[in-house]
Scaffold this active site. Structure first.
Site, mmCIF file in Angstrom:
data_model
loop_
_atom_site.group_PDB
_atom_site.id
_atom_site.type_symbol
_atom_site.label_atom_id
_atom_site.label_comp_id
_atom_site.label_asym_id
_atom_site.label_seq_id
_atom_site.Cartn_x
_atom_site.Cartn_y
_atom_site.Cartn_z
ATOM 1 N N ASN A 28 -7.969 2.587 -23.687
ATOM 2 C CA ASN A 28 -7.286 3.707 -24.337
ATOM 3 C C ASN A 28 -5.772 3.581 -24.086
ATOM 4 O O ASN A 28 -5.114 4.477 -23.590
ATOM 5 C CB ASN A 28 -7.833 5.058 -23.831
ATOM 6 N N GLY A 32 2.642 3.544 -21.895
ATOM 7 C CA GLY A 32 2.737 3.298 -20.442
ATOM 8 C C GLY A 32 2.092 1.973 -20.075
ATOM 9 O O GLY A 32 2.655 1.172 -19.321
ATOM 10 N N HIS A 33 0.890 1.729 -20.625
ATOM 11 C CA HIS A 33 0.224 0.441 -20.358
ATOM 12 C C HIS A 33 1.056 -0.707 -20.921
ATOM 13 O O HIS A 33 1.165 -1.767 -20.309
ATOM 14 C CB HIS A 33 -1.158 0.402 -21.032
ATOM 15 N N GLY A 147 1.029 1.245 -12.268
ATOM 16 C CA GLY A 147 2.036 2.251 -12.604
ATOM 17 C C GLY A 147 2.329 3.186 -11.429
ATOM 18 O O GLY A 147 1.427 3.515 -10.646
ATOM 19 N N ASP A 150 0.316 6.664 -10.752
ATOM 20 C CA ASP A 150 -0.789 6.690 -9.784
ATOM 21 C C ASP A 150 -0.247 6.219 -8.436
ATOM 22 O O ASP A 150 -0.558 5.133 -7.961
ATOM 23 C CB ASP A 150 -1.933 5.817 -10.288
ATOM 24 N N GLN A 153 -2.606 5.366 -5.555
ATOM 25 C CA GLN A 153 -3.384 4.162 -5.902
ATOM 26 C C GLN A 153 -2.576 2.889 -5.628
ATOM 27 O O GLN A 153 -3.060 1.960 -4.979
ATOM 28 C CB GLN A 153 -3.786 4.230 -7.375
ATOM 29 N N SER A 185 -0.409 9.406 -20.074
ATOM 30 C CA SER A 185 -1.724 9.239 -19.445
ATOM 31 C C SER A 185 -2.777 9.305 -20.542
ATOM 32 O O SER A 185 -2.621 10.054 -21.511
ATOM 33 C CB SER A 185 -1.954 10.396 -18.458
ATOM 34 N N ARG A 187 -5.467 10.719 -20.301
ATOM 35 C CA ARG A 187 -6.059 12.059 -20.282
ATOM 36 C C ARG A 187 -5.190 13.086 -21.026
ATOM 37 O O ARG A 187 -5.668 14.186 -21.311
ATOM 38 C CB ARG A 187 -6.351 12.501 -18.852
HETATM 39 O O1 PAF Z 1 -5.349 2.972 -12.956
HETATM 40 C C1 PAF Z 1 -6.392 2.672 -13.581
HETATM 41 O O2 PAF Z 1 -6.431 2.655 -14.811
HETATM 42 C C2 PAF Z 1 -7.650 2.334 -12.806
HETATM 43 O O3 PAF Z 1 -7.734 3.086 -11.632
HETATM 44 C C3 PAF Z 1 -7.783 0.829 -12.498
HETATM 45 C C4 PAF Z 1 -6.656 0.366 -11.590
HETATM 46 C C5 PAF Z 1 -7.759 0.035 -13.804
HETATM 47 C C6 PAF Z 1 -9.100 0.553 -11.778
HETATM 48 O O4 PAF Z 1 -10.199 0.921 -12.553
#
Ligand code: PAF
Length: 285
Positions: A28, A32-33, A147, A150, A153, A185, A187
């Site tokens: 999705n 950002g990606h 990113g 997160d 993370q 995001s 979401r």
């Molecule tokens: O940030 C995300 O989209 C997810 O947590 C990741 C790093 C792809 C792991 O499923």
């Protein structure tokens, strides 16, 4: 762009390269990606993205089943960014048996903030990321891009590669924002139009808290707990349900009790209607 559906195909293709640069995603894709990919491209000799919606990082009541899956448009966007390889395994590839061996990150980092409100989330993230790293890097060196949105993370993953002696550089990319300041995001797509207009208020609240820290004099004169409560109250008054808005040290996300010159970050998570959003603002004093 080569699309590898199996670990064997992926490894076979990557044999010809020495420094993969990897952008893991759950699909999705949004700007950002694509910014992660743009940052990644010059950092290695082959650019690999993955799309895998990782069941292990969703709680039973969360949105695993309804998480948006938009494979065809994701592929088009990756291709437009000249991504070289897309790894898109299904669950039978990545979890051919139930995944009973898992990576449990340090509870001091993983059971706070997001980990407090989403128990087990970082075990799920670390387990899949370690496995994806094995598939892509095959024990060798490389770069992976995550990113800043997160925040917890990317910090936990930096600890993971360091603690497990993996020769992988984790690069953190600045958060991509919509023109009004909302952090992009997947979401955000759950928000109704009025919620979408309101959603930027999370970043407004975080920036207001960050600014009050920046302008405060040192220790003793700034009541961190009171400032955090004020920020949460401001969101609550607008109809949000905040989980946390809090000032932490960048290095280990420990609470800031008195201001110092240590780098800090304001992190927040709050629900607007049914949608839970997170964001953060770094502070250097
Ligand atoms: O940030 C995300 O989209 C997810 O947590 C990741 C790093 C792809 C792991 O499923």
């Amino acid at each position: 762009m080569l699309i590898a559906r199996t670990v064997a195909e992926l490894r076979h293709h990557l044999m010809a390269f020495t420094k993969p640069v990897f952008v893991p995603t759950m699909g999705n894709l949004h700007e950002g990606h694509l910014d992660l990919l743009r940052l990644a491209k010059p950092l290695g000799d082959v650019t690999v993205a993955s799309i895998f919606v990782n069941r292990l990082q969703f709680l039973p009541h969360e949105d695993f089943a309804s998480y948006p899956r938009t494979f065809d448009s994701d592929c088009q966007q990756l291709q437009a960014q000249a991504c070289d390889v897309l790894f898109a395994p299904d669950e039978t590839q990545l979890y051919p048996q139930p995944q009973t061996f898992k990576v449990h990150p340090d509870p001091a980092l993983a059971n706070i903030l997001e980990g407090e409100f989403r128990p087990g989330f970082f075990t799920g993230v670390c387990t899949v990321v370690l496995k994806l790293f094995h598939c892509v890097f095959n024990g060798g060196a490389g770069v992976a891009v995550f990113g800043q949105k997160d925040y917890q993370q990317q910090l936990i993953l930096k600890h993971m590669v360091q603690q497990l002696a993996m020769p992988i550089d984790i690069v953190t990319a600045a958060t991509t924002r919509a023109p009004d300041g909302l952090a992009l995001s997947s979401r955000n797509g759950y928000l109704s139009p009025p919620e979408r207009a309101e959603a930027v208020q999370l970043s407004v609240a975080l920036n207001t808290l960050a600014q009050s820290v920046r302008t405060a004099k040192l220790a003793g004169l700034f009541d961190v707990a009171a400032a955090e409560l004020t920020a949460m109250e401001a969101l609550r008054a607008r109809g949000w349900t905040p989980d946390y808005l809090t000032l932490r040290h960048q290095s280990d996300l420990s609470p800031v009790t008195a201001l110092s010159h240590a780098p800090m970050v304001v992190l927040g998570a709050a629900k607007l209607g049914k949608t839970r959003l997170i964001d953060n603002v770094e502070i250097q004093r």
